[in-house]
Design a protein around this motif. Sequence first.
Motif, mmCIF file in Angstrom:
data_model
loop_
_atom_site.group_PDB
_atom_site.id
_atom_site.type_symbol
_atom_site.label_atom_id
_atom_site.label_comp_id
_atom_site.label_asym_id
_atom_site.label_seq_id
_atom_site.Cartn_x
_atom_site.Cartn_y
_atom_site.Cartn_z
ATOM 1 N N GLN A 162 0.838 -1.204 0.000
ATOM 2 C CA GLN A 162 0.000 0.000 0.000
ATOM 3 C C GLN A 162 0.871 1.253 0.000
ATOM 4 N N LEU A 163 1.962 1.219 0.755
ATOM 5 C CA LEU A 163 2.868 2.369 0.837
ATOM 6 C C LEU A 163 3.721 2.531 -0.417
ATOM 7 N N SER A 164 4.050 1.395 -1.050
ATOM 8 C CA SER A 164 4.982 1.462 -2.182
ATOM 9 C C SER A 164 4.295 1.642 -3.531
ATOM 10 N N VAL A 165 3.238 0.888 -3.790
ATOM 11 C CA VAL A 165 2.598 0.949 -5.114
ATOM 12 C C VAL A 165 1.208 1.557 -5.082
ATOM 13 N N GLY A 166 0.691 1.838 -3.892
ATOM 14 C CA GLY A 166 -0.641 2.422 -3.800
ATOM 15 C C GLY A 166 -1.724 1.357 -3.737
ATOM 16 N N ALA A 167 -2.976 1.792 -3.817
ATOM 17 C CA ALA A 167 -4.120 0.886 -3.701
ATOM 18 C C ALA A 167 -4.191 -0.086 -4.874
ATOM 19 N N VAL A 168 -4.929 -1.167 -4.679
ATOM 20 C CA VAL A 168 -5.133 -2.155 -5.734
ATOM 21 C C VAL A 168 -5.920 -1.520 -6.876
ATOM 22 N N ALA A 169 -5.405 -1.599 -8.087
ATOM 23 C CA ALA A 169 -6.063 -1.009 -9.265
ATOM 24 C C ALA A 169 -6.889 -2.091 -9.954
ATOM 25 N N TRP A 170 -8.125 -2.266 -9.508
ATOM 26 C CA TRP A 170 -8.962 -3.336 -10.032
ATOM 27 C C TRP A 170 -9.286 -3.156 -11.514
ATOM 28 N N GLU A 171 -9.320 -1.907 -11.980
ATOM 29 C CA GLU A 171 -9.641 -1.677 -13.384
ATOM 30 C C GLU A 171 -8.600 -2.295 -14.319
ATOM 31 N N ALA A 172 -7.408 -2.563 -13.799
ATOM 32 C CA ALA A 172 -6.354 -3.178 -14.623
ATOM 33 C C ALA A 172 -6.626 -4.659 -14.890
ATOM 34 N N PHE A 173 -7.628 -5.232 -14.214
ATOM 35 C CA PHE A 173 -7.915 -6.653 -14.361
ATOM 36 C C PHE A 173 -9.031 -6.931 -15.361
ATOM 37 N N ALA A 174 -9.344 -5.964 -16.227
ATOM 38 C CA ALA A 174 -10.368 -6.190 -17.245
ATOM 39 C C ALA A 174 -9.896 -7.248 -18.231
ATOM 40 N N TRP A 175 -10.854 -7.865 -18.942
ATOM 41 C CA TRP A 175 -10.548 -8.926 -19.893
ATOM 42 C C TRP A 175 -9.570 -8.432 -20.962
ATOM 43 N N PRO A 176 -8.536 -9.179 -21.319
ATOM 44 C CA PRO A 176 -8.300 -10.601 -20.976
ATOM 45 C C PRO A 176 -7.390 -10.809 -19.774
ATOM 46 N N VAL A 177 -7.005 -9.714 -19.092
ATOM 47 C CA VAL A 177 -6.069 -9.842 -17.968
ATOM 48 C C VAL A 177 -6.645 -10.746 -16.880
ATOM 49 N N ASN A 178 -7.945 -10.554 -16.558
ATOM 50 C CA ASN A 178 -8.534 -11.377 -15.496
ATOM 51 C C ASN A 178 -8.566 -12.857 -15.881
ATOM 52 N N GLY A 179 -8.764 -13.156 -17.173
ATOM 53 C CA GLY A 179 -8.719 -14.548 -17.622
ATOM 54 C C GLY A 179 -7.334 -15.148 -17.457
#
Length: 462
Positions: A19-36
């Motif tokens: 959390q301190l180094s890279v910041g919050a989890v960027a869920w938008e980066a997991f859109a298809w096909p990344v989440n697959g």
Amino acid sequence: MKEGFLIGGGLILVGLALQLSVGAVAWEAFAWPVNGIVLAGFMVMLTAMVYLRKKVYAFEWMTTYTAAIPAMVYAVALTIIMGVTRQEVGGSWLNDMLSFWPFVLIYVYLTVILGLTIHRRLRKIFRGGGSMKRDVPFLLNHLGLFIALTAATLGNADMQRVKMICGVGEPEWRVMTEEGAIKEMDIAIELKKFIMETYDSGQPKRYASEIQILTKSGKNIETTIDVNKPYKVDGWKIYQYGYDMEMGAESQISILELVSDPWLPLVYTGFLMMLAGVLLLVTYTRWRLKRLLPIGGLLVVALAIVSYMIPIVRSTTLVPALQSPWFFPHILVYIVCYSLMGVAAVLAIYGLIKRPLPSYLLPLTSSIVYVGLIFMTFGMMFGAFWAKEAWGHYWSWDPKETWAAITWTSYLIYIHYRLLPHHKPRLALWMLIISFVLLQMCWWGINYLPSAQGTSVHTYNM
């Protein structure tokens, strides 16, 4: 058990460092096909851990209750923090728990434990050492939860929720995204007529929109969108969201919400598996006939008290969102659940006072909790199906939903702890009392929490 708590604590420290180094989890980066790709990699990782279990002690240990219980305790603790703080996208660490690395890592760890446990039970079945009576409900429950968790988490980035403001006689194809951006759709909607019916008090009884839908594929559809009655077209579900509050029945606009959720069938598969599995849990109960009469009497009293304390059940002026076929079964199963868990809590208090502890008490309370958990799970699933039809999402971490997850998991901790060969009976009874206190927060306590004020969709004006 100490190992489990140390690992959980270590994951929280790692999460804080991220959390301190890279910041919050960027869920938008997991859109298809990344989440697959991530899902495929996750399954490969689980398979590798299964094959390496004899060489790596930790992998085999993660299939035990001593790993699962601490993981669930950490999940409950972090979710309680989420339940008492107001959540908002982009907020501070504790105000945006869904993007808070410690929260995410603990739930990922819990999912890994779940996956490895499923593998272990499957191996046992294939070797002929299992019992269909126990293994079928176990696999339905655990595999269903695993599918629902992974599909809902990874599929969240692919879910689209947009709002469209339609005016009478004016076809509209532009929508506003959750980020406030304007985009054009392949669907145009024209409002033909806004409909509103009210009670004598002036409260809305029904509001709906007669609309015409035009699609690029050539469809020309006339339909009516009601609250709890969305319309599906070309992969989108159209919901009645709002209207001009000042104009009321004379509103010349209607606010519609359009939702696309491609991972929904997989999530619902998990839900349905859990419902089937939890029904079979009743085979584990061991009711003693001579105890049925007093327990039945306590249950009747508890049901009467709980029913009296839920005035919404007796209301004759339900707001549109509550006018759903899911309303009665959702409320009914929760009333039974609250009553059963109340009886279990009373018995737990009796057991803590009574010395020595009666030999029948723990088996009896466990039977009650098993049945109560069946009703609780049905209540959560009915609520999820209802929410999807009313608001377009089956789970949004609304304060009420958050505390429902806390309560459900706390009773799971009790059940798993009771399965330990050398558990402490009085600690198990304390777990029941703590779980019942958490249930009170889910039932009525959230009405007094700042996290629910003005944000919870479970607050209604009767």
